[in-house]
Design an enzyme around this catalytic site. Structure first.
Site, PDB file in Angstrom:
ATOM      1  N   SER A   1      69.031  48.374  61.094  1.00 57.35           N
ATOM      2  CA  SER A   1      69.950  47.675  60.196  1.00 57.35           C
ATOM      3  C   SER A   1      70.047  46.208  60.565  1.00 57.35           C
ATOM      4  O   SER A   1      70.421  45.867  61.695  1.00 57.35           O
ATOM      5  CB  SER A   1      71.342  48.323  60.268  1.00 57.35           C
ATOM      6  OG  SER A   1      72.278  47.614  59.493  1.00 57.35           O
TER       7      SER A   1
ATOM      8  N   SER B   1      67.299  51.518  51.114  1.00 58.34           N
ATOM      9  CA  SER B   1      66.813  51.477  52.494  1.00 58.34           C
ATOM     10  C   SER B   1      67.522  52.512  53.355  1.00 58.34           C
ATOM     11  O   SER B   1      68.478  53.158  52.915  1.00 58.34           O
ATOM     12  CB  SER B   1      67.025  50.082  53.094  1.00 58.34           C
ATOM     13  OG  SER B   1      68.392  49.879  53.385  1.00 58.34           O
TER      14      SER B   1
ATOM     15  N   SER C   1      69.190  51.963  56.221  1.00 58.68           N
ATOM     16  CA  SER C   1      70.096  51.350  57.199  1.00 58.68           C
ATOM     17  C   SER C   1      71.431  52.081  57.334  1.00 58.68           C
ATOM     18  O   SER C   1      72.123  51.907  58.332  1.00 58.68           O
ATOM     19  CB  SER C   1      70.353  49.883  56.839  1.00 58.68           C
ATOM     20  OG  SER C   1      71.116  49.774  55.657  1.00 58.68           O
TER      21      SER C   1
ATOM     22  N   LYS D   1      77.060  48.104  53.937  1.00 61.00           N
ATOM     23  CA  LYS D   1      77.209  48.375  55.368  1.00 61.00           C
ATOM     24  C   LYS D   1      78.613  48.902  55.612  1.00 61.00           C
ATOM     25  O   LYS D   1      79.478  48.904  54.739  1.00 61.00           O
ATOM     26  CB  LYS D   1      77.003  47.106  56.203  1.00 61.00           C
ATOM     27  CG  LYS D   1      75.698  46.345  55.963  1.00 61.00           C
ATOM     28  CD  LYS D   1      74.492  47.050  56.519  1.00 61.00           C
ATOM     29  CE  LYS D   1      73.220  46.222  56.297  1.00 61.00           C
ATOM     30  NZ  LYS D   1      72.006  46.977  56.676  1.00 61.00           N
TER      31      LYS D   1
END
Length: 261
Positions: A209, A39, A41, A101
């Site tokens: 995100s 993704s 994010s 993250k």
């Protein structure tokens, strides 16, 4: 005699292969885990199609980084504490899927977003403009997701842009953050106080995100328990701009063995 020697040689080859596979499995289980970025994010730090190995020993043992049968009987052993600014792979506290993250809030920290600016322990985290992140508006990766653009609407094949800034965390570590929306849902938040034994994570692509700013009931991760940490992402091995990692002709030449900062 010749047949016996041939059979013995074949068995030795099979044993060698089995041992090699077993060693590779144990090495992967204990020390490193491959991870592919699906993704956007974490753009522009990590792009869709980046392939990296996660250092599972960066923070010591946990039930997610090492099977109980291979870990010390004492359970989790911290080799070192996670540091603010680390890019970390962890298990989602609800559904168990792997997320990646940036670690923003440590236990005891207060975290808040105000007007798209991060505040840690009541102090503004400085940002300086760092140009524009540009990419082609097209389907990306096996999932075929189209990027979100600050300059939307953008037609297929057009240039999708996002404002970029350099954010400097307490302690001096820096990284890029991207902006898509003005006054987006995650740009203004209440004050979060990170509980003991937990961490607060955010994506670098701030408006794209689902991270600790969002509660688990709406798809976010909330505060992440220490035992859910898998490891630290240190270096990209290679990166594919195509729909498969195996399409070597789509590999990005500038991302081989690129450090994750």
């Amino acid at each position: 005699m010749a047949k016996a020697q041939k059979k013995e040689g074949f068995l030795e080859t099979v044993k060698t292969v089995v041992y090699a596979v077993a060693i590779a499995v144990v090495f992967r289980t204990l020390f490193f885990q491959p991870f592919w970025i699906p993704s956007e994010s974490m753009k522009d730090t990590l792009l869709i199609g980046d392939f990296l190995f996660v250092n599972k020993m960066a923070y010591g043992y946990s039930r997610h980084s090492c099977p109980w049968s291979l870990c010390p009987i004492t359970g989790r052993i911290l080799a070192s504490e996670p540091e603010r600014g680390d890019v970390v792979v962890f298990r989602h506290p609800v559904n168990g899927s792997d997320f990646i993250k940036r670690l923003i809030g440590l236990p005891g920290d207060t975290v808040q977003m105000k007007g798209g600016i991060l505040y840690l322990n009541g102090a503004e985290v400085p940002q300086t403009p760092a140009g524009v992140f540009s990419e082609v508006y097209e389907r990306q990766g096996p999932m075929g997701n189209e990027p979100r653009c600050e300059n939307a609407p953008v037609g297929q094949g057009g240039i999708c842009t996002k404002s970029r800034a350099l954010e400097t965390l307490p302690g001096g570590r820096t990284h890029h953050v991207l902006n898509i929306d003005k006054a987006g849902f995650g740009d203004d938040t209440p004050v979060f106080t990170v509980p003991a034994g937990h961490y607060f994570f955010m994506g670098d692509n701030r408006d794209n995100s689902q991270d600790s700013r969002y509660g688990r009931a709406i798809g976010g991760v909330g505060f992440v328990p220490a035992e859910n940490l898998i490891g630290r992402a240190d270096r990209i091995i290679f990166s594919s701009a195509g729909s498969s990692l195996f399409y070597f002709w789509t590999w990005r030449a500038d991302r081989f063995f690129k450090a994750v900062e």
